[in-house]
Design an enzyme around this catalytic site. Structure first.
Site, PDB file in Angstrom:
ATOM      1  N   CYS A  30      48.430  37.702  44.227  1.00  0.00           N
ATOM      2  CA  CYS A  30      48.917  37.116  45.480  1.00  0.00           C
ATOM      3  C   CYS A  30      48.612  38.031  46.664  1.00  0.00           C
ATOM      4  CB  CYS A  30      50.407  36.833  45.495  1.00  0.00           C
ATOM      5  SG  CYS A  30      51.004  35.976  44.051  1.00  0.00           S
ATOM      6  N   ARG A  55      42.843  37.174  46.142  1.00  0.00           N
ATOM      7  CA  ARG A  55      43.968  37.550  45.284  1.00  0.00           C
ATOM      8  C   ARG A  55      44.653  36.322  44.685  1.00  0.00           C
ATOM      9  NH1 ARG A  55      45.356  43.083  46.702  1.00  0.00           N
ATOM     10  NH2 ARG A  55      47.173  42.915  45.391  1.00  0.00           N
ATOM     11  N   TRP A 103      48.636  33.239  43.322  1.00  0.00           N
ATOM     12  CA  TRP A 103      47.953  32.940  42.055  1.00  0.00           C
ATOM     13  C   TRP A 103      49.049  32.914  40.995  1.00  0.00           C
ATOM     14  CZ3 TRP A 103      46.995  35.211  37.208  1.00  0.00           C
ATOM     15  CH2 TRP A 103      45.899  34.701  36.511  1.00  0.00           C
ATOM     16  N   ASN A 129      55.040  39.895  46.465  1.00  0.00           N
ATOM     17  CA  ASN A 129      54.107  40.061  45.347  1.00  0.00           C
ATOM     18  C   ASN A 129      54.827  40.888  44.297  1.00  0.00           C
ATOM     19  OD1 ASN A 129      52.218  38.881  46.942  1.00  0.00           O
ATOM     20  ND2 ASN A 129      50.960  40.711  47.219  1.00  0.00           N
ATOM     21  N   GLY A 130      54.725  40.512  43.059  1.00  0.00           N
ATOM     22  CA  GLY A 130      55.336  41.329  42.017  1.00  0.00           C
ATOM     23  C   GLY A 130      56.273  40.524  41.150  1.00  0.00           C
ATOM     24  N   GLU A 506      26.488  38.704  30.377  1.00  0.00           N
ATOM     25  CA  GLU A 506      26.758  38.426  31.784  1.00  0.00           C
ATOM     26  C   GLU A 506      26.194  37.053  32.192  1.00  0.00           C
ATOM     27  OE1 GLU A 506      28.587  39.331  34.050  1.00  0.00           O
ATOM     28  OE2 GLU A 506      27.630  38.610  35.875  1.00  0.00           O
ATOM     29  N   LYS A 510      28.718  34.210  33.666  1.00  0.00           N
ATOM     30  CA  LYS A 510      28.546  33.625  34.996  1.00  0.00           C
ATOM     31  C   LYS A 510      28.437  32.115  34.895  1.00  0.00           C
ATOM     32  CE  LYS A 510      28.925  36.188  36.997  1.00  0.00           C
ATOM     33  NZ  LYS A 510      29.545  37.277  37.612  1.00  0.00           N
ATOM     34  N   GLU A 513      31.882  30.640  34.100  1.00  0.00           N
ATOM     35  CA  GLU A 513      32.835  30.905  35.183  1.00  0.00           C
ATOM     36  C   GLU A 513      32.713  29.906  36.340  1.00  0.00           C
ATOM     37  OE1 GLU A 513      32.034  34.782  36.791  1.00  0.00           O
ATOM     38  OE2 GLU A 513      33.932  34.907  37.844  1.00  0.00           O
ATOM     39  N   HIS A 529      23.430  35.713  11.793  1.00  0.00           N
ATOM     40  CA  HIS A 529      24.694  35.991  11.094  1.00  0.00           C
ATOM     41  C   HIS A 529      25.768  34.961  11.433  1.00  0.00           C
ATOM     42  CE1 HIS A 529      23.070  39.726   9.603  1.00  0.00           C
ATOM     43  NE2 HIS A 529      22.648  40.000  10.830  1.00  0.00           N
ATOM     44  N   LYS A 624      39.589  36.670  42.733  1.00  0.00           N
ATOM     45  CA  LYS A 624      38.593  37.732  42.857  1.00  0.00           C
ATOM     46  C   LYS A 624      39.111  39.051  42.309  1.00  0.00           C
ATOM     47  CE  LYS A 624      34.669  39.370  44.373  1.00  0.00           C
ATOM     48  NZ  LYS A 624      33.521  39.025  43.535  1.00  0.00           N
TER      49      LYS A 624
END
Ligand code: AGP
Length: 629
Positions: A30, A55, A103, A129-130, A506, A510, A513, A529, A624
């Site tokens: 947040c 955030r 968030w 926040n928290g 990666e 990406k 995501e 395998h 982010k």
């Protein structure tokens, strides 16, 4: 911040009992923004709030003082939604504004749960926040109050309302709250009847910015650095009282304390992104200049027989390293993994790469002369920071690599390497990934120089990188064509060998995501395998296959997939490769191919997401900066 009421985990579990590497638990996603000064447009303030959306962006809200009392507007979704709601308030200004972007970690995303929260009489507004760990216990004693949300934050508004009724001063309220509330928090409280603002901070970042008679409060110093002259980073258990544009600082007992003002480092905004449809695309293209600048800067030392200079990194302390442990999360973990391959190969030093959240619960094993390297572009990722704090408690030395000079990682590491990638706005990391690879390359070269390993051999391949990056970016239409051909497929596999195993991971991360398609990254040798069972004509496999010393190995993996009817797209230097599609990259040294190979994969993910109409810069469910465990 919401809190699942049944879950009251302790902030600091017993260290020795777990024997693990770290043990703090905080929830600090947040963003908080507040302004006190001459009247400012609410719309402008929302623009500032928007810079904190990294955030979290699932809901947000703003509270501002009007002649008729506090006005609060909240919404589900990002700040754009809030701005739409404010259309009717065009031209409205206020001299006291507090705002929040959220968030959700516990409790659902809803307008009622969005901050700010208010007391029953609507005279106290709070953003937070928290987490308040003893929420249930305190709430059970507040029977005379009506709760409208599921959040722990609302509790603060009711508690403060009671204290005001008892005529308690702001410093007494601060003392009372510090004494009562268990957990971690950054809190801004607006007391309308007194026109006072109170701040509290414990374990969650909160900064105060000053500019003549204006006061800005924020959970991130970068977000306000361009319009303040001085910044105060509040220490844990410090409170502040703002009245009539004056600010006083107190400790948790309400007694005056002095604080340190720091001159502000102006933050250079991204420019030119208007040319691009999304920040992510702009950031991919920015790499052309960034890589050129970074390489030229570092190469100077290498060419002149000087030891590569890492200014905030003591060379002496690094001269006797026997073991290296690198840790980070997500994309950054992929950079760590690349670093571990490179350091083992070039330095012959035992090097491990760890996902930070895994290292945290694995047994801590002390071995002398170990260098710990924590990497985080934001410098605020909690899983990574927790390891740093824990290592420091154990007396270990930590090198932090970050893109944010004011971040907790930069402030708390013993040595720091600052990536100069500029602010990355898109949630998906692109230019910061290549910046991490570059810093790891040059840091490894520097350690090699210390060991008298000849690094001259790498100068030419490094010099060739900027032109190679330009070449790839110039041909980005080829990637768009590939995306148009394949974007309707639902399953993707990415394979690579050795240095390009992280590239495969990666590429897959990406794609999933930002497109929400299923993608997996594998070491090519692992296909037989198990994962090869997935191969059919619907599965698209990206093979990262530059002509490096083990090229023949990935060639075999490609044949195995092709002979089972799978579709293959190769990122390669070889025109001869037997593949369905290929994207050619310029030749280079095996150490440096990951930097080149990842660019077409990031572009592919971007174009597929664009074709599918995804919200590229703000993919669903993500943020982010991941400041929760
Ligand atoms: C990358 O695209 C992701 N958004 C994510 O995996 C990110 O790399 C990770 O959260 C680590 O972030 P950091 O570098 O700021 O610590």
């Amino acid at each position: 911040m919401n809190h699942r009421f049944s879950n009251t985990r302790k902030t600091r579990p017993n260290f020795t009992k777990y024997g693990a590497i770290s043990c703090y638990h905080t929830e600090i996603m947040c963003g908080i923004f507040a302004y006190i000064g001459k009247p400012k447009s609410i719309k402008l303030a929302l623009g500032w709030l928007q810079t904190l959306e990294y955030r979290g962006y699932d809901s947000c809200g703003v509270c501002f003082k009007t002649k008729k009392g506090l006005k609060i507007i909240k919404t589900v979704g990002g700040v754009d939604n809030l701005t739409k709601q404010l259309r009717t308030l065009n031209g409205v200004v206020s001299n006291r504004i507090i705002a929040h972007t959220r968030w959700a970690t516990h409790g659902k995303v809803s307008t009622l749960n969005a901050h700010p929260h208010t007391s029953c009489n609507n005279e106290v507004a709070v953003v937070h926040n928290g987490i308040i760990e003893n929420f249930n216990k305190i709430k059970s004693k507040l029977r005379n109050h009506k709760f409208t949300s599921q959040t722990d934050t609302e509790l603060i508004a009711h508690l403060v309302e009671d204290e005001i009724k008892k005529n308690k001063s702001a410093k007494d309220i601060i003392k009372y709250l510090y004494n009562l509330i268990e957990g971690s928090y950054a809190i801004v409280i607006f007391l309308d009847s007194r026109d006072e603002i109170i701040l509290l901070r414990k374990d969650c970042p909160l900064v105060v910015g000053l500019n003549n008679s204006e006061i800005y409060i924020c959970s991130d110093s970068q977000a306000i650095s361009n319009f303040v002259n001085r910044i105060i980073y509040l220490h844990n258990n410090t409170g502040a009282i703002i009245k009539e544009n004056q600010i006083r600082f107190v400790n948790s007992l309400g007694l005056p304390v002095s604080v340190q003002e720091e001159a502000v480092q102006k933050h250079v905004e991204n420019s030119g992104n208007k040319k691009y449809k999304h920040h992510m695309l702009h950031e991919i293209f920015e790499q052309e200049n960034l890589i050129y600048t970074a390489i030229n800067h570092r190469l100077k030392d290498l060419k002149n027989d000087g030891i590569i200079d890492f200014s905030r990194c003591s060379h002496d302390a690094l001269s006797n390293v026997k073991r290296i442990v690198i840790f980070g999360c997500g994309t950054t973990y992929h950079a760590c993994l690349y670093g571990s391959y490179l350091m083992r190969e070039l330095l012959g030093i035992h090097t491990e790469a760890w996902i930070a959240s895994e290292l945290r619960y694995s047994k801590y094993i002390h071995s002398p002369n170990t260098l710990y390297i924590g990497i985080s572009q934001s410098g605020e990722t909690l899983d990574t920071l927790q390891i740093v704090w824990s290592l420091k408690e154990r007396g270990e030395k930590v090198l932090g690599i970050t893109n944010s000079p004011s971040s907790q990682l930069a402030k708390e590491s013993d040595y720091v390497i600052l990536m100069k990638a500029g602010r990355e706005i898109g949630v998906a990391a692109t230019k910061t990934y290549t910046a991490q690879l570059l810093e790891l390359m040059f840091f490894t070269m520097m350690l090699a120089q210390k060991q008298k390993i000849n690094t001259k051999f790498y100068i030419r391949p490094l010099e060739k990188l900027p032109a190679a990056v330009s070449n790839i970016l110039k041909r980005h239409d080829e990637i768009r064509d590939l995306a148009e051909k394949f974007y309707r497929h639902k399953n993707y596999m990415f394979i690579g060998r050795k240095f390009n195993v992280p590239t495969a991971y990666e590429g897959a991360l990406k794609l999933k995501e930002i497109t929400y398609l299923h993608a997996e990254g594998y070491a090519g040798g692992e296909m037989k395998h198990g994962p090869i069972a997935l191969v059919d004509k619907e599965l698209i496999t990206f093979a990262v296959a530059p002509e490096d010393p083990i090229f023949s190995k990935i060639e075999s993996n490609i044949s195995e997939i092709k002979s089972r009817g799978g579709k293959i797209i190769c990122i390669t230097t070889s025109k001869q490769l037997n593949t369905d599609e290929m994207f050619l990259i310029p030749t280079n040294h095996e150490f440096f191919y990951p930097l080149l190979c990842i660019i077409p994969l990031h572009l592919f993910a971007y174009h597929v997401a664009d074709l599918l109409g995804r919200e590229i810069d703000k993919p669903r469910n993500l943020a982010k900066s991941v400041t929760v465990e």
